[in-house]
Design a protein around this motif. Structure first.
Motif, PDB file in Angstrom:
ATOM      1  N   LYS A  43       0.840  -1.205   0.000  1.00  0.00           N
ATOM      2  CA  LYS A  43       0.000   0.000   0.000  1.00  0.00           C
ATOM      3  C   LYS A  43       0.871   1.250   0.000  1.00  0.00           C
ATOM      4  O   LYS A  43       0.594   2.217  -0.715  1.00  0.00           O
ATOM      5  N   GLN A  44       1.934   1.214   0.818  1.00  0.00           N
ATOM      6  CA  GLN A  44       2.850   2.359   0.853  1.00  0.00           C
ATOM      7  C   GLN A  44       3.447   2.638  -0.520  1.00  0.00           C
ATOM      8  O   GLN A  44       3.705   3.779  -0.884  1.00  0.00           O
ATOM      9  N   ALA A  45       3.670   1.582  -1.249  1.00  0.00           N
ATOM     10  CA  ALA A  45       4.250   1.741  -2.582  1.00  0.00           C
ATOM     11  C   ALA A  45       3.171   2.077  -3.612  1.00  0.00           C
ATOM     12  O   ALA A  45       3.467   2.225  -4.797  1.00  0.00           O
ATOM     13  N   GLY A  46       1.936   2.155  -3.162  1.00  0.00           N
ATOM     14  CA  GLY A  46       0.828   2.433  -4.070  1.00  0.00           C
ATOM     15  C   GLY A  46       0.649   1.320  -5.094  1.00  0.00           C
ATOM     16  O   GLY A  46       0.282   1.566  -6.242  1.00  0.00           O
ATOM     17  N   ALA A  47       0.915   0.116  -4.689  1.00  0.00           N
ATOM     18  CA  ALA A  47       0.970  -0.987  -5.654  1.00  0.00           C
ATOM     19  C   ALA A  47      -0.412  -1.470  -6.082  1.00  0.00           C
ATOM     20  O   ALA A  47      -1.300  -1.654  -5.259  1.00  0.00           O
ATOM     21  N   LYS A  48      -0.566  -1.622  -7.382  1.00  0.00           N
ATOM     22  CA  LYS A  48      -1.761  -2.275  -7.910  1.00  0.00           C
ATOM     23  C   LYS A  48      -1.420  -3.718  -8.251  1.00  0.00           C
ATOM     24  O   LYS A  48      -2.213  -4.613  -8.069  1.00  0.00           O
ATOM     25  N   THR A  49      -0.224  -3.901  -8.811  1.00  0.00           N
ATOM     26  CA  THR A  49       0.192  -5.242  -9.203  1.00  0.00           C
ATOM     27  C   THR A  49       1.490  -5.608  -8.486  1.00  0.00           C
ATOM     28  O   THR A  49       2.425  -4.808  -8.414  1.00  0.00           O
ATOM     29  N   VAL A  50       1.518  -6.831  -7.966  1.00  0.00           N
ATOM     30  CA  VAL A  50       2.725  -7.357  -7.335  1.00  0.00           C
ATOM     31  C   VAL A  50       3.139  -8.600  -8.103  1.00  0.00           C
ATOM     32  O   VAL A  50       2.352  -9.545  -8.208  1.00  0.00           O
ATOM     33  N   THR A  51       4.347  -8.583  -8.671  1.00  0.00           N
ATOM     34  CA  THR A  51       4.819  -9.828  -9.280  1.00  0.00           C
ATOM     35  C   THR A  51       5.489 -10.648  -8.192  1.00  0.00           C
ATOM     36  O   THR A  51       6.094 -10.116  -7.271  1.00  0.00           O
ATOM     37  N   LYS A  52       5.368 -11.960  -8.335  1.00  0.00           N
ATOM     38  CA  LYS A  52       5.892 -12.865  -7.307  1.00  0.00           C
ATOM     39  C   LYS A  52       6.717 -13.951  -7.952  1.00  0.00           C
ATOM     40  O   LYS A  52       6.326 -14.503  -8.974  1.00  0.00           O
ATOM     41  N   GLY A  58      -7.374  -5.714  -2.712  1.00  0.00           N
ATOM     42  CA  GLY A  58      -7.302  -4.929  -3.934  1.00  0.00           C
ATOM     43  C   GLY A  58      -5.936  -4.849  -4.585  1.00  0.00           C
ATOM     44  O   GLY A  58      -5.700  -3.993  -5.428  1.00  0.00           O
ATOM     45  N   VAL A  59      -5.019  -5.711  -4.207  1.00  0.00           N
ATOM     46  CA  VAL A  59      -3.715  -5.734  -4.875  1.00  0.00           C
ATOM     47  C   VAL A  59      -3.638  -7.032  -5.669  1.00  0.00           C
ATOM     48  O   VAL A  59      -3.946  -8.108  -5.138  1.00  0.00           O
ATOM     49  N   GLU A  60      -3.246  -6.933  -6.941  1.00  0.00           N
ATOM     50  CA  GLU A  60      -3.220  -8.144  -7.757  1.00  0.00           C
ATOM     51  C   GLU A  60      -1.868  -8.835  -7.653  1.00  0.00           C
ATOM     52  O   GLU A  60      -0.851  -8.290  -8.091  1.00  0.00           O
ATOM     53  N   PRO A  61      -1.830 -10.046  -7.071  1.00  0.00           N
ATOM     54  CA  PRO A  61      -0.563 -10.785  -7.047  1.00  0.00           C
ATOM     55  C   PRO A  61      -0.437 -11.633  -8.305  1.00  0.00           C
ATOM     56  O   PRO A  61      -1.397 -12.293  -8.704  1.00  0.00           O
ATOM     57  N   VAL A  62       0.710 -11.607  -8.950  1.00  0.00           N
ATOM     58  CA  VAL A  62       0.892 -12.405 -10.159  1.00  0.00           C
ATOM     59  C   VAL A  62       2.072 -13.353  -9.961  1.00  0.00           C
ATOM     60  O   VAL A  62       3.214 -12.928  -9.820  1.00  0.00           O
ATOM     61  N   GLU A  63       1.779 -14.632  -9.942  1.00  0.00           N
ATOM     62  CA  GLU A  63       2.849 -15.623  -9.857  1.00  0.00           C
ATOM     63  C   GLU A  63       3.573 -15.664 -11.192  1.00  0.00           C
ATOM     64  O   GLU A  63       2.927 -15.665 -12.248  1.00  0.00           O
ATOM     65  N   LEU A 109       7.766  -9.419  -5.202  1.00  0.00           N
ATOM     66  CA  LEU A 109       7.839 -10.192  -3.956  1.00  0.00           C
ATOM     67  C   LEU A 109       8.511 -11.527  -4.260  1.00  0.00           C
ATOM     68  O   LEU A 109       8.015 -12.305  -5.076  1.00  0.00           O
ATOM     69  N   THR A 110       9.638 -11.761  -3.634  1.00  0.00           N
ATOM     70  CA  THR A 110      10.328 -13.034  -3.851  1.00  0.00           C
ATOM     71  C   THR A 110      10.472 -13.768  -2.526  1.00  0.00           C
ATOM     72  O   THR A 110      10.319 -13.177  -1.463  1.00  0.00           O
ATOM     73  N   GLY A 111      10.770 -15.034  -2.608  1.00  0.00           N
ATOM     74  CA  GLY A 111      11.173 -15.785  -1.426  1.00  0.00           C
ATOM     75  C   GLY A 111      12.672 -15.659  -1.293  1.00  0.00           C
ATOM     76  O   GLY A 111      13.284 -14.733  -1.858  1.00  0.00           O
ATOM     77  N   LEU A 132      13.527 -11.014 -12.963  1.00  0.00           N
ATOM     78  CA  LEU A 132      12.670  -9.951 -13.485  1.00  0.00           C
ATOM     79  C   LEU A 132      11.761  -9.409 -12.381  1.00  0.00           C
ATOM     80  O   LEU A 132      11.366  -8.244 -12.406  1.00  0.00           O
ATOM     81  N   THR A 133      11.483 -10.264 -11.404  1.00  0.00           N
ATOM     82  CA  THR A 133      10.612  -9.848 -10.303  1.00  0.00           C
ATOM     83  C   THR A 133      11.278  -8.781  -9.435  1.00  0.00           C
ATOM     84  O   THR A 133      10.647  -7.820  -9.022  1.00  0.00           O
TER      85      THR A 133
END
Ligand code: SF4
Lengths: 477, 230, 262
Positions: free
Chosen positions: A100-109, A128-133, A205-207, A229-230
């Protein structure tokens, strides 16, 4: 992630009846174990490296607090932040806040088993944040809303036809009659779609396969390049890792990398091993501006110092799954949660409670193959027995099984009584078999005789025959 | 949540039956980190120069990279042009010209159009310079920095890497030592933002265990080894 | 078999195992014969029952411990304890000592028993260092490495070494000789379908070798595989390795009819 681990038996029955799953599992057992064997043979030092990998992880666990503090200090020096989280809920809240702080709409994982463990995707979506594997296998199961069925090959249970159907159903913008028969076409389609996501993402977002105390670096191991790329494209890189991922030095990480890929896929090295240290430096042309490490406990400190301490050495290579005859029979989903195979059977009860995963420690022949191949030599069978012992002590073992065992143990503890009954019983059974040598049905062993004949006893016990024949050599009593 | 750190560390100390936070262990942990002693290093990479380079090439080819050798940096543009032509690729590439590494006279190869900068995903071909190679597994070691953006290594379908023959080490441990030697700053740090070990082109076997190259990263990895002095 | 100096014969306590005792006495006799031919004095204590593994693997350590105590007392005075089963030998050798965590005296006795406990073929090869001679078996056999024998007791080359001395016998290795057959004690009763899938894979692998006889050193596994072979109507004979090594493989095979009517 909802668990169905309590329904292991039903899950397993379903899996056994699934012909497509069987083909997939046959392919798995044809590939990974053979490749591991070849890789191990090619490296004369492999066994010694396994010993060292075990010792490194063991040493870290004994000094976990010091190493975590050292790691944190180096992350901060490099311009990053460490967020300590006790529970899955705390980790979810922290990650959502950072997004949210980053104003993120999409998070790649990129694939993270800890991400699965804390069900971060559901949480982000819900807010409301879209996570994309972005790992291909993980992307496929995300579309299908399934849990991974293998810790390093999450979509191993699917055929290419099933994947093609999923793509047609979910990728509505593409031509309906496009050809998707070949794996290559499926890969290209996913690659194209994910490219746009990579570029659009605000947070990556990575592990982490390891955390290095010496430098505050996180280590990522992939073959696809999706993790790279993530973290390199979005403005914020969040690393989600559990406490036990720590290793002391770059040299220690190197030793573990030497056994990791060989154990997992039989590669000498995975294609991409990445060491990330803090955010982008002055003058860098790319890289994230923020670097966060979410350090998660979620049950690890409860395992530390106890019967399941050694399980914390696990480097999630998947070798124990690949070599497990139970896993190869029922696949990963039967285990009912994010982990599976022998490591899952030990870990799941620790993380979601023994009462919710009763069958897992029992559904094993304790054949020992997992321990034989585990790169950090975790005594998995010993820990499965430890669970069984706890279940027995907590009276969680079924009444019938307890009664049967007590009955057997009573006789086994009274040799003279045992002899009398044994002779009577084998005599009776022998008569019953009428010289056929086996039974096709046996009431008290229903499970056995549904699929097998039961060899009949010979009629007289060995001990009585021996002592009848050779009184002079009967020895001590 | 502010207390999570204290509680986790406390739980660890309780579990390890060692309520004293700072003692002899902490000192020995610090010493172990500072010593960063190498563990067992496989004998495989311990070879003379020629055999080491040969091993690097063999291992890299084993994982589907291609390798060419040129005698000097001046030979790189011609080799790149040859490689692109052979694979029917456009004669256009992105790279960084100002570099602390080898100065490559791109302008002498007029067939090639060379763009400068980080990658944004539109490129077909990127060229970057490796910090080192590791013979043990045919691995390239790439450091992020002003003259080597990470994106060059991952976004294009074709990635060409220039590697000095003198930078090919036997094992990874030599690279860590070299990094500590050459890159340690006044603040005592030596790790760049990103260190990438790259062993072959990108791949996935997630669909029915079928091995496919070019999953997200490059489909082709071409390594140009520059002989002669670095 | 080779001779041993007659001065002081090695005194071996034979732990027959409950499955041999109850279902297949000839394995006990064959084991005893092998040991006697090698010059050992063999005793079979009447006070033996089961090694306690069913209880132990079910998490019932109290009962396992009670049974272990009886076994230790019955066997601790022999020079060696020999077991025609890798699984039961593994129980005595690797799991008994851990059962007595709070009883140093019994723990020490368990350790000393463990130190002299051996699986039969390993004892013949590694301790007695004997070869098999003068025994014949006509046919091709394949050998299943039972999990405990292989991974707990280090038994792999010993049975093969002994089989190499049997006249007329040829060994055809199965691809998956080291894969679990799915027996697992109570496992096969609790999870019969999974166990069934495993033993089916095993049976396929055995059939692939074309061998006429399947041998192993653990009766539990053998009964499991014989049961499935018979149910699938496959004629492969199943025997304990001791029967072949002792030249006592003339009776009916495991699960086979006594008369030639079936
Ligand atoms: S338990 Fe061992 S074999 Fe299994 S995943 Fe963990 S490290 Fe790999």
């Amino acid at each position: 992630m909802e668990s169905t681990a309590a329904n292991f038996k039903e899950n397993a029955l379903g899996a056994l009846g699934d012909a497509r799953l069987r083909d997939a599992l046959d392919k798995l057992s044809g590939g990974f174990p053979e490749n591991r064997r070849k890789a191990a043979e090619r490296l004369p030092e492999f066994e010694a490296l396994r010993d060292q990998a075990r010792d490194i992880k063991h040493h870290v666990l004994e000094n976990l607090d010091h190493y975590l503090e050292a790691f944190e200090a180096r992350v901060v020096e490099a311009g990053g932040t460490v967020h300590w989280c006790r529970t899955a809920a705390e980790a979810r809240t922290t990650i959502l806040r950072l997004c949210k702080q980053a104003g993120a709409k999409t998070v790649t994982k990129s694939k993270s088993m800890i991400g699965e463990e804390i069900a971060i995707n559901e949480h982000l979506e819900h807010h409301g944040v879209e996570p994309v594997e972005t790992d291909l296998g993980e992307y496929i199961i995300q579309l299908r809303r399934e849990p991974p069925s293998h810790i390093i090959a999450p979509a191993i249970h699917l055929s290419k036809e099933q994947i093609a159907d999923t793509f047609r159903e979910k990728h509505r913008d593409l031509l309906a009659d496009r050809p998707l028969e070949e794996p290559r076409a499926l890969l290209e389609e996913a690659r194209g779609i994910l490219r746009e996501k990579f570029v659009a993402a605000d947070v990556g977002l990575t592990g982490a396969n390891m955390l290095i105390a010496e430098t505050g670096s996180t280590v990522l191991v992939t073959n696809e390049g999706n993790a790279d790329l993530t973290y390199s494209l979005p403005r914020v890189h969040i690393v989600l890792a559990s406490l036990e991922k720590i290793v002391p030095t770059l040299e220690d990480a190197t030793t573990i990398l030497r056994v990791l890929a060989r154990s997992a896929t039989g590669q000498e090295m995975s294609v991409y091993n990445t060491f990330c240290t803090g955010p982008k430096r002055p003058g860098d042309l790319d890289g994230p501006e923020e670097f966060h490490v979410v350090l998660l406990d979620n049950g690890r400190t409860d395992m530390l110092g106890g019967e399941f301490h050694d399980m914390l050495r696990c480097i999630r290579c998947g070798a124990c799954l690949n070599h497990c005859p139970i896993y190869k029979s029922v696949g990963g989903h039967a285990y009912g949660w994010v982990y599976s195979g022998p490591m899952g059977a030990v870990l799941i009860p620790n993380l979601i409670g023994m009462e919710n995963a009763h069958d897992l420690p029992n559904a094993s022949t304790l054949c020992g193959k997992c321990e034989e191949v585990c790169p950090v030599r975790i005594p998995l069978p010993r820990m499965l027995r430890a669970w069984r012992k706890r279940q027995f002590e907590a009276q969680n073992t079924s009444k019938a099984a307890r009664a049967g065992l007590r009955f057997w143990a009573f006789f086994a503890g009274q040799p003279w009584l045992y002899r009398i009954f044994a002779n009577l019983a084998v005599g009776a059974l022998h008569k019953l078999s009428r010289g056929r040598g086996r039974f096709r049905r046996m009431a008290f062993l229903g499970g056995w005789t549904t699929l097998r004949d039961l060899p009949a006893p010979a009629g007289k016990t060995f001990i009585s025959q021996w002592h009848g024949k050779k009184p002079s050599e009967s020895g001590h009593e | 949540m502010s207390n999570a750190r204290g509680e986790i560390l406390g739980a660890i100390r309780t579990a390890l039956k060692r309520p004293e936070a700072y003692g002899a262990e902490n000192i020995s942990v610090q010493q172990r980190i500072q010593a960063h002693r190498a563990n067992l290093i496989p004998a495989r990479g311990r070879l003379g120069t020629k055999a080491r380079v040969d091993l690097f090439i063999r291992e890299a080819e084993q994982v589907q990279a291609t390798v060419a050798r040129v005698s000097a940096p001046a030979g790189v543009p011609r080799e790149v042009a040859r490689f692109l032509a052979k694979n029917n690729l456009p004669m256009r590439l992105k790279t960084v010209l100002e570099t602390s590494g080898k100065v490559i006279p791109w302008s002498e190869q007029t067939l090639l159009s060379v763009e400068e900068g980080r990658a944004d995903g539109s490129e077909e071909v990127c060229v970057s310079q490796a910090f080192a190679g590791v013979a043990e597994s045919g691995t390239l070691v790439m450091l992020s920095g002003a003259d080597s953006p990470t994106t060059l290594n991952f976004l294009p379908p074709t990635h060409i890497v220039v590697l000095g023959v003198a930078d090919i080490a036997g094992d990874y441990e030599e690279i860590w030592d070299r990094l500590r030697r050459e890159k340690t700053t006044e603040a005592g740090r030596f790790m760049p933002r990103t260190v990438n070990w790259i062993t072959g082109p990108s791949r996935s076997a997630d669909i029915e265990q079928t091995l496919l190259l070019g999953a997200h990263g490059p489909l082709r990895l071409h390594i140009v080894i520059v002989d002669g002095d670095a | 078999m080779s001779e041993k100096p007659a001065t002081l014969p090695t005194h071996v306590g034979l732990f027959a195992t409950c499955l041999v005792d109850l279902t297949r006495p000839q394995v006990g006799f064959a084991s005893a014969k092998l040991l006697q031919d090698a010059g050992c004095q063999v005793s079979v204590p009447k006070a033996q029952t089961c090694c306690g593994q069913p209880a132990y693997n079910a998490g019932d350590n109290a009962d396992a411990r009670a049974i272990a105590t009886k076994t230790i007392k019955a066997f601790e005075n022999f020079d060696y304890v020999v077991v025609p089963s890798g699984s039961c030998a593994g129980m005595l050798k690797h799991h008994y000592p851990g059962l007595f965590g709070d009883d140093p005296d019994m723990a020490a006795r368990a350790r000393s028993l463990a130190a002299k406990t051996h699986e039969l073929t390993a004892f013949l090869v590694d301790v007695l260092k004997v070869e098999v001679t003068g025994v014949a078996f006509d046919g091709t056999v394949t050998y299943h490495d039972s999990c405990s024998a292989l991974r707990e007791m280090g038994v792999k080359r010993q049975p093969r070494r002994l089989l190499a001395g049997v006249g007329g016998l040829s060994l055809k290795e199965a691809k998956e000789s080291e894969t679990c057959c799915g027996f697992g004690g109570l496992f096969c009763v609790k999870y019969p379908e999974i166990s069934g899938r495993m033993v089916d894979a095993k049976v396929d692998d055995i059939v692939d070798t074309g061998a006429g006889t399947l041998l192993s050193g653990d009766l539990g596994c053998l009964m499991n595989m014989a049961g499935r072979l018979h149910r699938r109507g496959i004629a492969t004979e199943v025997r304990h390795i001791a029967e072949v090594l002792a030249g006592m493989a003339d009776g009916p095979a495991i699960g086979a009819a006594e008369k030639k009517t079936d």
